[in-house]
Design a protein around this motif. Sequence first.
Motif, PDB file in Angstrom:
ATOM      1  N   ILE A   1      -8.338  29.544   8.368  1.00  0.00           N
ATOM      2  CA  ILE A   1      -7.536  28.119   8.525  1.00  0.00           C
ATOM      3  C   ILE A   1      -7.660  27.195   7.554  1.00  0.00           C
ATOM      4  O   ILE A   1      -6.839  26.642   7.164  1.00  0.00           O
ATOM      5  CB  ILE A   1      -7.250  28.115  10.002  1.00  0.00           C
ATOM      6  N   ALA A   2      -9.128  26.892   7.674  1.00  0.00           N
ATOM      7  CA  ALA A   2      -9.527  25.870   6.868  1.00  0.00           C
ATOM      8  C   ALA A   2      -9.287  26.011   5.506  1.00  0.00           C
ATOM      9  O   ALA A   2      -8.733  25.246   4.735  1.00  0.00           O
ATOM     10  CB  ALA A   2     -11.044  25.437   7.145  1.00  0.00           C
ATOM     11  N   MET A   3      -9.431  27.061   5.193  1.00  0.00           N
ATOM     12  CA  MET A   3      -9.104  27.482   3.526  1.00  0.00           C
ATOM     13  C   MET A   3      -7.660  27.354   3.233  1.00  0.00           C
ATOM     14  O   MET A   3      -7.401  26.465   2.276  1.00  0.00           O
ATOM     15  CB  MET A   3      -9.554  28.961   3.313  1.00  0.00           C
TER      16      MET A   3
ATOM     17  N   PRO B   1     -13.099  34.471   3.848  1.00  0.00           N
ATOM     18  CA  PRO B   1     -13.681  33.816   5.111  1.00  0.00           C
ATOM     19  C   PRO B   1     -14.339  34.494   6.050  1.00  0.00           C
ATOM     20  O   PRO B   1     -14.265  35.832   6.030  1.00  0.00           O
ATOM     21  CB  PRO B   1     -12.042  33.651   5.723  1.00  0.00           C
TER      22      PRO B   1
ATOM     23  N   GLU C   1      -5.409  25.525   4.731  1.00  0.00           N
ATOM     24  CA  GLU C   1      -5.154  24.089   4.891  1.00  0.00           C
ATOM     25  C   GLU C   1      -5.166  23.298   3.538  1.00  0.00           C
ATOM     26  O   GLU C   1      -4.697  22.442   3.057  1.00  0.00           O
ATOM     27  CB  GLU C   1      -5.777  23.384   6.175  1.00  0.00           C
ATOM     28  N   ARG C   2      -6.554  23.653   3.145  1.00  0.00           N
ATOM     29  CA  ARG C   2      -7.061  23.139   1.793  1.00  0.00           C
ATOM     30  C   ARG C   2      -6.066  23.506   0.563  1.00  0.00           C
ATOM     31  O   ARG C   2      -5.957  22.531  -0.218  1.00  0.00           O
ATOM     32  CB  ARG C   2      -8.264  23.519   1.456  1.00  0.00           C
TER      33      ARG C   2
ATOM     34  N   ARG D   1       0.503  23.976  10.399  1.00  0.00           N
ATOM     35  CA  ARG D   1      -0.453  24.501  11.042  1.00  0.00           C
ATOM     36  C   ARG D   1      -0.035  25.836  11.668  1.00  0.00           C
ATOM     37  O   ARG D   1      -0.606  26.744  11.428  1.00  0.00           O
ATOM     38  CB  ARG D   1      -1.089  23.601  12.026  1.00  0.00           C
TER      39      ARG D   1
ATOM     40  N   SER E   1      -2.797  24.421   0.948  1.00  0.00           N
ATOM     41  CA  SER E   1      -1.419  24.077   1.339  1.00  0.00           C
ATOM     42  C   SER E   1      -0.861  23.022   0.485  1.00  0.00           C
ATOM     43  O   SER E   1      -1.509  21.842   0.309  1.00  0.00           O
ATOM     44  CB  SER E   1      -1.304  23.550   2.699  1.00  0.00           C
TER      45      SER E   1
ATOM     46  N   GLU F   1      -1.666  29.471  10.943  1.00  0.00           N
ATOM     47  CA  GLU F   1      -2.298  30.387  11.977  1.00  0.00           C
ATOM     48  C   GLU F   1      -1.521  31.869  12.192  1.00  0.00           C
ATOM     49  O   GLU F   1      -2.243  32.581  12.555  1.00  0.00           O
ATOM     50  CB  GLU F   1      -2.166  29.603  13.345  1.00  0.00           C
TER      51      GLU F   1
ATOM     52  N   ASP G   1     -11.461  30.522  12.123  1.00  0.00           N
ATOM     53  CA  ASP G   1     -11.228  28.971  11.999  1.00  0.00           C
ATOM     54  C   ASP G   1     -11.475  28.769  10.262  1.00  0.00           C
ATOM     55  O   ASP G   1     -11.015  28.100   9.611  1.00  0.00           O
ATOM     56  CB  ASP G   1     -12.416  28.298  12.492  1.00  0.00           C
ATOM     57  N   ASP G   2     -12.428  29.682   9.667  1.00  0.00           N
ATOM     58  CA  ASP G   2     -12.645  29.421   8.335  1.00  0.00           C
ATOM     59  C   ASP G   2     -11.656  29.828   7.364  1.00  0.00           C
ATOM     60  O   ASP G   2     -11.188  28.974   6.333  1.00  0.00           O
ATOM     61  CB  ASP G   2     -14.015  30.393   7.764  1.00  0.00           C
TER      62      ASP G   2
END
Length: 203
Positions: A96-98, A89, A100-101, A137, A103, A141, A93-94
Amino acid sequence: MSQPTRTPVRVILASQSPRRRELLAQIGITHDVRPADIDETVWPGEEPVPHSERLAREKAHTLALLHPEAVVIGSDTIVVIEGAILGKPVSRDDAIAMLERLSGREHTVYTSVAVAHEGRTLSGVEAVQVYFRSLTRAQIEAYVDTGEPMDKAGAYGIQGFGATLVERICGDYFAVMGLPLGRLVALLRELGYAYEFGPVRAR
Protein backbone atom coordinates in the motif's frame (compact mmCIF):
# COMPACT_ATOMS: atom_id res chain seq x y z
CA MET A 1 20.57 -26.32 -52.89
CA SER A 2 18.88 -26.39 -49.49
CA GLN A 3 20.60 -24.81 -46.51
CA PRO A 4 21.85 -27.16 -43.78
CA THR A 5 19.58 -27.41 -40.76
CA ARG A 6 21.05 -25.58 -37.82
CA THR A 7 20.91 -27.32 -34.47
CA PRO A 8 18.73 -25.79 -31.73
CA VAL A 9 20.69 -24.96 -28.60
CA ARG A 10 19.56 -25.52 -25.06
CA VAL A 11 18.32 -22.31 -23.45
CA ILE A 12 17.97 -21.88 -19.70
CA LEU A 13 16.02 -19.06 -18.07
CA ALA A 14 17.67 -18.20 -14.75
CA SER A 15 14.39 -16.98 -13.25
CA GLN A 16 11.21 -18.40 -11.78
CA SER A 17 9.11 -15.49 -13.05
CA PRO A 18 6.02 -16.80 -14.86
CA ARG A 19 5.88 -13.58 -16.91
CA ARG A 20 9.38 -14.17 -18.31
CA ARG A 21 8.55 -17.79 -19.10
CA GLU A 22 5.41 -16.68 -20.93
CA LEU A 23 7.29 -14.05 -22.94
CA LEU A 24 9.94 -16.52 -24.09
CA ALA A 25 7.24 -19.00 -25.07
CA GLN A 26 5.37 -16.22 -26.89
CA ILE A 27 8.29 -15.71 -29.29
CA GLY A 28 8.96 -19.43 -29.71
CA ILE A 29 12.11 -19.78 -27.61
CA THR A 30 11.94 -23.19 -25.97
CA HIS A 31 13.71 -23.19 -22.63
CA ASP A 32 14.25 -24.81 -19.25
CA VAL A 33 13.77 -22.93 -16.00
CA ARG A 34 16.55 -22.95 -13.40
CA PRO A 35 16.22 -20.05 -10.91
CA ALA A 36 19.56 -18.61 -9.85
CA ASP A 37 20.24 -18.45 -6.13
CA ILE A 38 22.18 -15.20 -5.70
CA ASP A 39 22.36 -12.44 -3.11
CA GLU A 40 20.29 -9.53 -4.45
CA THR A 41 21.32 -7.05 -1.75
CA VAL A 42 22.15 -3.57 -3.00
CA TRP A 43 25.82 -2.83 -2.40
CA PRO A 44 26.69 0.31 -0.40
CA GLY A 45 26.72 3.26 -2.79
CA GLU A 46 25.49 1.16 -5.72
CA GLU A 47 23.26 3.07 -8.13
CA PRO A 48 20.00 1.50 -9.36
CA VAL A 49 20.98 0.82 -12.99
CA PRO A 50 24.37 -0.82 -12.26
CA HIS A 51 22.66 -2.82 -9.49
CA SER A 52 20.03 -4.21 -11.85
CA GLU A 53 22.53 -5.05 -14.58
CA ARG A 54 24.90 -6.69 -12.11
CA LEU A 55 22.13 -8.98 -10.86
CA ALA A 56 21.09 -9.99 -14.38
CA ARG A 57 24.71 -10.80 -15.24
CA GLU A 58 25.25 -12.74 -12.00
CA LYS A 59 22.12 -14.82 -12.58
CA ALA A 60 23.19 -15.71 -16.11
CA HIS A 61 26.84 -16.34 -15.21
CA THR A 62 26.00 -18.49 -12.16
CA LEU A 63 23.80 -20.86 -14.16
CA ALA A 64 26.19 -20.88 -17.13
CA LEU A 65 28.91 -22.28 -14.87
CA LEU A 66 26.58 -25.13 -13.87
CA HIS A 67 25.31 -25.77 -17.39
CA PRO A 68 28.17 -25.00 -19.81
CA GLU A 69 26.34 -26.57 -22.76
CA ALA A 70 23.47 -24.07 -22.53
CA VAL A 71 22.83 -20.45 -23.37
CA VAL A 72 21.59 -18.87 -20.14
CA ILE A 73 19.30 -15.85 -19.88
CA GLY A 74 19.27 -13.74 -16.73
CA SER A 75 17.07 -10.73 -16.09
CA ASP A 76 16.30 -8.26 -13.33
CA THR A 77 13.60 -5.61 -13.03
CA ILE A 78 13.53 -2.70 -10.60
CA VAL A 79 11.16 0.21 -10.07
CA VAL A 80 12.85 3.50 -9.24
CA ILE A 81 11.29 6.74 -8.00
CA GLU A 82 13.32 9.73 -6.79
CA GLY A 83 16.44 7.54 -6.89
CA ALA A 84 14.97 4.93 -4.54
CA ILE A 85 14.57 1.29 -5.57
CA LEU A 86 11.17 -0.20 -4.84
CA GLY A 87 11.54 -3.95 -4.54
CA LYS A 88 8.90 -6.58 -3.91
CA PRO A 89 6.64 -5.66 -0.98
CA VAL A 90 7.17 -7.61 2.21
CA SER A 91 3.64 -7.07 3.55
CA ARG A 92 0.21 -5.68 2.67
CA ASP A 93 1.07 -2.38 4.34
CA ASP A 94 4.34 -2.19 2.41
CA ALA A 95 2.51 -2.72 -0.88
CA ILE A 96 0.00 0.00 0.00
CA ALA A 97 2.79 2.42 0.90
CA MET A 98 4.58 1.78 -2.42
CA LEU A 99 1.43 2.34 -4.46
CA GLU A 100 0.62 5.53 -2.55
CA ARG A 101 4.09 6.76 -3.42
CA LEU A 102 3.59 5.95 -7.12
CA SER A 103 0.04 7.32 -7.35
CA GLY A 104 -0.32 10.23 -9.78
CA ARG A 105 3.39 10.32 -10.51
CA GLU A 106 6.06 9.23 -12.96
CA HIS A 107 8.62 6.54 -12.17
CA THR A 108 11.16 4.52 -14.12
CA VAL A 109 11.26 0.78 -14.65
CA TYR A 110 14.71 -0.60 -15.44
CA THR A 111 14.91 -4.14 -16.78
CA SER A 112 18.33 -5.64 -17.35
CA VAL A 113 18.88 -8.75 -19.44
CA ALA A 114 22.03 -10.83 -19.80
CA VAL A 115 22.97 -13.86 -21.89
CA ALA A 116 25.89 -16.12 -21.01
CA HIS A 117 27.66 -19.00 -22.75
CA GLU A 118 31.19 -20.39 -22.91
CA GLY A 119 32.74 -17.77 -20.65
CA ARG A 120 31.07 -14.76 -22.31
CA THR A 121 28.31 -12.69 -20.76
CA LEU A 122 26.61 -9.88 -22.66
CA SER A 123 24.04 -7.56 -21.13
CA GLY A 124 21.99 -4.42 -21.56
CA VAL A 125 19.37 -2.31 -19.78
CA GLU A 126 16.02 -0.96 -20.93
CA ALA A 127 14.60 2.12 -19.19
CA VAL A 128 10.86 2.81 -19.38
CA GLN A 129 9.01 5.83 -18.03
CA VAL A 130 5.71 4.84 -16.43
CA TYR A 131 2.99 7.31 -15.48
CA PHE A 132 0.45 6.29 -12.83
CA ARG A 133 -3.09 7.52 -12.53
CA SER A 134 -4.07 9.24 -9.29
CA LEU A 135 -5.42 6.52 -7.01
CA THR A 136 -7.61 6.68 -3.93
CA ARG A 137 -6.72 4.75 -0.80
CA ALA A 138 -9.74 2.51 -1.42
CA GLN A 139 -8.57 1.71 -4.96
CA ILE A 140 -5.08 0.92 -3.73
CA GLU A 141 -6.35 -1.37 -0.99
CA ALA A 142 -8.70 -3.16 -3.38
CA TYR A 143 -5.83 -3.75 -5.80
CA VAL A 144 -3.52 -5.02 -3.06
CA ASP A 145 -6.25 -7.39 -1.89
CA THR A 146 -6.21 -9.12 -5.31
CA GLY A 147 -2.81 -10.48 -4.24
CA GLU A 148 -1.23 -9.45 -7.54
CA PRO A 149 1.28 -6.91 -6.14
CA MET A 150 2.97 -9.17 -3.64
CA ASP A 151 5.57 -10.80 -5.91
CA LYS A 152 6.28 -7.81 -8.13
CA ALA A 153 8.79 -4.97 -7.96
CA GLY A 154 7.03 -1.73 -7.13
CA ALA A 155 3.93 -3.66 -6.04
CA TYR A 156 2.23 -3.81 -9.43
CA GLY A 157 2.11 -5.83 -12.61
CA ILE A 158 1.29 -4.04 -15.85
CA GLN A 159 0.06 -7.22 -17.52
CA GLY A 160 -2.69 -7.87 -14.95
CA PHE A 161 -5.10 -5.79 -12.88
CA GLY A 162 -2.24 -3.30 -12.58
CA ALA A 163 -2.83 -2.26 -16.18
CA THR A 164 -5.69 -0.11 -14.89
CA LEU A 165 -3.32 1.85 -12.65
CA VAL A 166 -1.13 3.01 -15.53
CA GLU A 167 -1.97 6.13 -17.52
CA ARG A 168 0.77 5.67 -20.12
CA ILE A 169 4.30 4.44 -20.66
CA CYS A 170 7.23 5.64 -22.76
CA GLY A 171 9.43 2.72 -23.78
CA ASP A 172 9.38 -1.05 -24.14
CA TYR A 173 6.18 -2.55 -22.72
CA PHE A 174 7.82 -5.97 -22.45
CA ALA A 175 10.59 -4.49 -20.31
CA VAL A 176 7.94 -3.41 -17.82
CA MET A 177 6.64 -6.98 -17.85
CA GLY A 178 10.15 -8.16 -17.03
CA LEU A 179 11.95 -9.14 -20.24
CA PRO A 180 12.85 -6.77 -23.12
CA LEU A 181 12.45 -9.16 -26.03
CA GLY A 182 14.02 -7.01 -28.74
CA ARG A 183 17.17 -6.43 -26.72
CA LEU A 184 17.30 -10.11 -25.75
CA VAL A 185 17.28 -11.24 -29.38
CA ALA A 186 19.95 -8.67 -30.26
CA LEU A 187 22.18 -9.99 -27.45
CA LEU A 188 21.69 -13.59 -28.57
CA ARG A 189 22.74 -12.66 -32.09
CA GLU A 190 25.74 -10.73 -30.76
CA LEU A 191 26.72 -13.82 -28.78
CA GLY A 192 26.70 -15.77 -32.02
CA TYR A 193 23.32 -17.48 -32.08
CA ALA A 194 20.53 -17.28 -34.62
CA TYR A 195 16.94 -16.40 -33.77
CA GLU A 196 14.46 -16.62 -36.63
CA PHE A 197 11.05 -16.59 -34.94
CA GLY A 198 11.53 -19.89 -33.17
CA PRO A 199 14.11 -21.83 -31.13
CA VAL A 200 17.58 -20.34 -30.69
CA ARG A 201 20.00 -22.12 -33.03
CA ALA A 202 23.73 -22.32 -33.63
CA ARG A 203 24.88 -20.29 -36.63
